[in-house]
Design an enzyme around this catalytic site. Structure first.
Site, PDB file in Angstrom:
ATOM      1  CB  SER A 142      -0.888  -0.043   1.207  1.00 52.71           C
ATOM      2  OG  SER A 142      -1.591   1.327   1.294  1.00 52.71           O
ATOM      3  CE1 TYR A 166      -3.762  -2.527   5.413  1.00 56.12           C
ATOM      4  CE2 TYR A 166      -3.572  -0.139   4.950  1.00 56.12           C
ATOM      5  CZ  TYR A 166      -3.464  -1.590   4.714  1.00 56.12           C
ATOM      6  OH  TYR A 166      -3.795  -1.782   3.305  1.00 56.12           O
ATOM      7  CE  LYS A 170      -1.382  -4.399   3.442  1.00 56.83           C
ATOM      8  NZ  LYS A 170      -1.625  -5.781   2.639  1.00 56.83           N
TER       9      LYS A 170
END
Ligand code: NAD
Ligand code: UFG
Length: 352
Positions: A142, A166, A170
Site C-alpha cells: 500500500s 496496518y 505492510k
C-alpha cells in the site's frame, strides 16, 4: 450461450502460457476484479479466502461475469497445511496475496489482530509456498508505507515509514520479502504499492461494498448519492492543497487488476524482489471527487466540512514512471469511468 469473457479467455489461452494462480483474499474487492483480468488473459484462478470480509455472493457474481465456475477453497492463510495442500493439489504456479485486514482505524484498536492476520498470514503463506516449491508471489502492499510524503510525486525510492499498525504490518511484510529474496534468489516477488483503488467492473456485478459505515471516501460518497447516508463529512478544508481538501491518487480497480497481470508477466522473466507503485500519477481533491460523482450519478452529494481526520496527510500521488517502464503498464481509465462504474455498482448493490 457462451459469454464474451469466456470467448476472450479461450482465445488468450491458446495464444500464451497459461498459469494456475492462487488468489488469497480473492473473494474481496481487489481480488475479485483481478480474477476477471487473469481469467480474460487465459489464466486459471483459484480463490482462497476465509470470508471474514466478503461472502460467497460476490464469487457467484464473479462466476456470472466469467461464464465459468471458480475453484474456491475456504480457509485462513494462517492454516499453513491447508495452503500447502492447495498449492500442490491445484498445481499453482503463482500466488497473489490479497488476504489481510485493511481498516486503518480498526488497526489502532486491534493491533494484534492486524499483525496476526497480515504478518503471521504472510509468513504462513511463504512457508507453504516454500514447502510446495511455488516461488512466484505478487503481494498487495500500500502507498501507506510512504507515511507523510517528503516529496511529490512519490516514487518507489521514497523513504518508508508507518503511522499505524496496518501500515506497519505492510512494512514488516515487505521487509520479510526482502530478507527472503536476499536469502534465496530463486524467488520471483513483486510488492505492489496500491494508491487509492475505486470504481467497479463494467458489469456492475462486483465492486466495493463495505460492511457498516464506509471508512473510505468513494464508497461513502456513493452511499450518500444513493440516499443510504444523509451527508458526507469532508475531513478538513485547510490543507495546503489547491482547494484545501485532501488530494489522493484514485485508480480504477480494473486498471489496478491489470497491473497484477503485468506484474505476473514481468515475474516470468525476472527473479528477485521488485517494488512498484500502482497509481495514475494524478491527484484529485475531495471536492473534485464529490463534483465528479455528482456528474456521473446525476444525484446531489450533500456535505459539510468537519475537522481533519487524525493521521491524514494533505496530498499523496504516485510517480508511475518506473511501473510504466518495467511493467509496460499504465492506468488508462479516467475519473469519469471510476465514478460511473462505482455508481452503477452502488445502484445494483442496493437491490441485492
Ligand atoms: P477486502 O477486504 O475486500 O479483501 C480482502 C479479502 O481477504 C477478503 O475477502 C477477506 O475475507 C480475506 N481475508 C482476510 N483475512 C484473511 C485470512 N486471514 N485468511 C484468508 N482470507 C482472509 O480488501 P481489498 O480492498 O480487496 O484489499 C486487498 C488487499 O489490498 C489487502 O491486503 C489490502 O491491505 C490491500 N490494499 C487495499 C487498498 C484499498 O484501498 N482497498 C489499498 C492499499 C492496499
Ligand atoms: N475523506 C473525507 N471524508 C470521508 C472519508 C475520507 O473527507 O468520509 C477524505 C480523507 O480525509 C482523504 C480522502 O478523503 O483526504 C481519501 O480518504 P480515504 O479514506 O478514501 O483514503 P486514504 O488515502 O486515507 O487511505 C486509503 C486506504 C489506506 C491506504 C491508502 C493508500 O484506506 O489503507 O488509501 O493506498 F493505505
Amino acid at each position: 450461450m457462451l459469454n464474451q469473457s469466456f470467448l476472450k479467455q479461450a482465445f488468450h489461452a491458446l495464444s500464451q502460457h497459461k498459469m494456475n494462480v492462487l488468489l488469497t483474499g480473492g473473494a474481496g474487492y481487489i481480488g475479485n476484479h483481478t480474477a476477471v483480468a487473469l481469467f480474460e488473459a487465459g489464466h486459471r484462478v483459484v480463490v482462497y479466502d476465509n470470508f471474514s470480509n466478503s461472502d460467497r455472493g460476490a464469487l457467484k457474481r464473479l462466476e456470472q461475469i466469467l461464464g465459468a465456475p471458480v475453484t474456491t477453497i475456504e480457509g485462513d492463510v494462517r492454516d499453513t497445511a491447508l495452503l500447502q495442500r492447495t498449492l500442490t493439489e491445484q498445481q499453482i504456479n503463482a500466488v497473489i496475496h490479497f488476504a489481510g485486514l485493511k481498516a486503518v482505524g480498526e488497526s489502532v484498536s486491534k493491533p494484534v489482530d492486524y499483525y496476526a492476520n497480515n504478518v503471521q498470514g504472510a509468513i504462513s503463506l511463504l512457508q507453504a509456498m516454500q514447502a510446495a516449491q511455488c516461488k512466484t508471489l505478487v503481494f498487495s502492499s500500500s502507498a501507506t508505507v510512504y507515511g507523510d510524503p517528503k516529496y511529490l510525486p512519490i516514487d518507489e525510492a521514497h523513504p518508508t515509514s508507518a503511522t499505524n499498525p496496518y501500515g506497519r504490518s505492510k512494512l514488516h511484510i515487505e521487509e520479510i520479502l526482502s530478507d527472503l529474496s536476499a536469502s534465496d534468489p530463486s524467488w520471483h516477488i513483486a510488492a505492489l504499492r496500491y494508491f487509492n483503488p475505486v470504481g467497479a467492473h463494467a458489469s456492475a456485478l462486483i465492486g466495493e461494498n463495505p460492511n457498516g459505515i464506509p471508512n473510505n471516501l468513494m464508497p461513502f460518497i456513493a452511499q450518500v448519492a444513493v440516499g443510504k447516508l444523509p451527508q458526507l463529512k469532508v475531513f478538513g478544508n485547510d490543507y495546503d492543497t489547491p482547494d484545501g481538501t485532501g488530494v489522493r491518487d484514485y485508480i480504477h480497480v480494473m486498471d489496478l487488476a491489470e497491473g497484477h497481470l503485468a506484474a505476473l508477466k514481468f515475474l516470468t522473466q525476472q527473479g528477485g524482489l521488485h517494488t512498484f507503485n500502482l497509481g495514475t500519477g494524478r491527484g484529485y481533491s475531495v471536492l473534485e471527487m464529490i463534483k465528479a460523482f455528482e456528474a456521473a450519478s446525476g444525484k446531489p452529494v450533500p456535505f459539510s466540512v468537519a475537522p481533519r481526520r487524525a493521521g491524514d496527510i494533505a496530498s499523496c500521488y504516485a510517480s508511475v514512471d518506473f511501473s510504466a517502464k518495467q511493467l509496460n503498464w499504465r492506468a488508462t481509465r479516467d475519473l469519469k469511468d471510476m465514478c460511473e462504474s462505482g455508481w452503477r455498482f452502488q445502484q445494483q448493490a442496493q437491490q441485492v
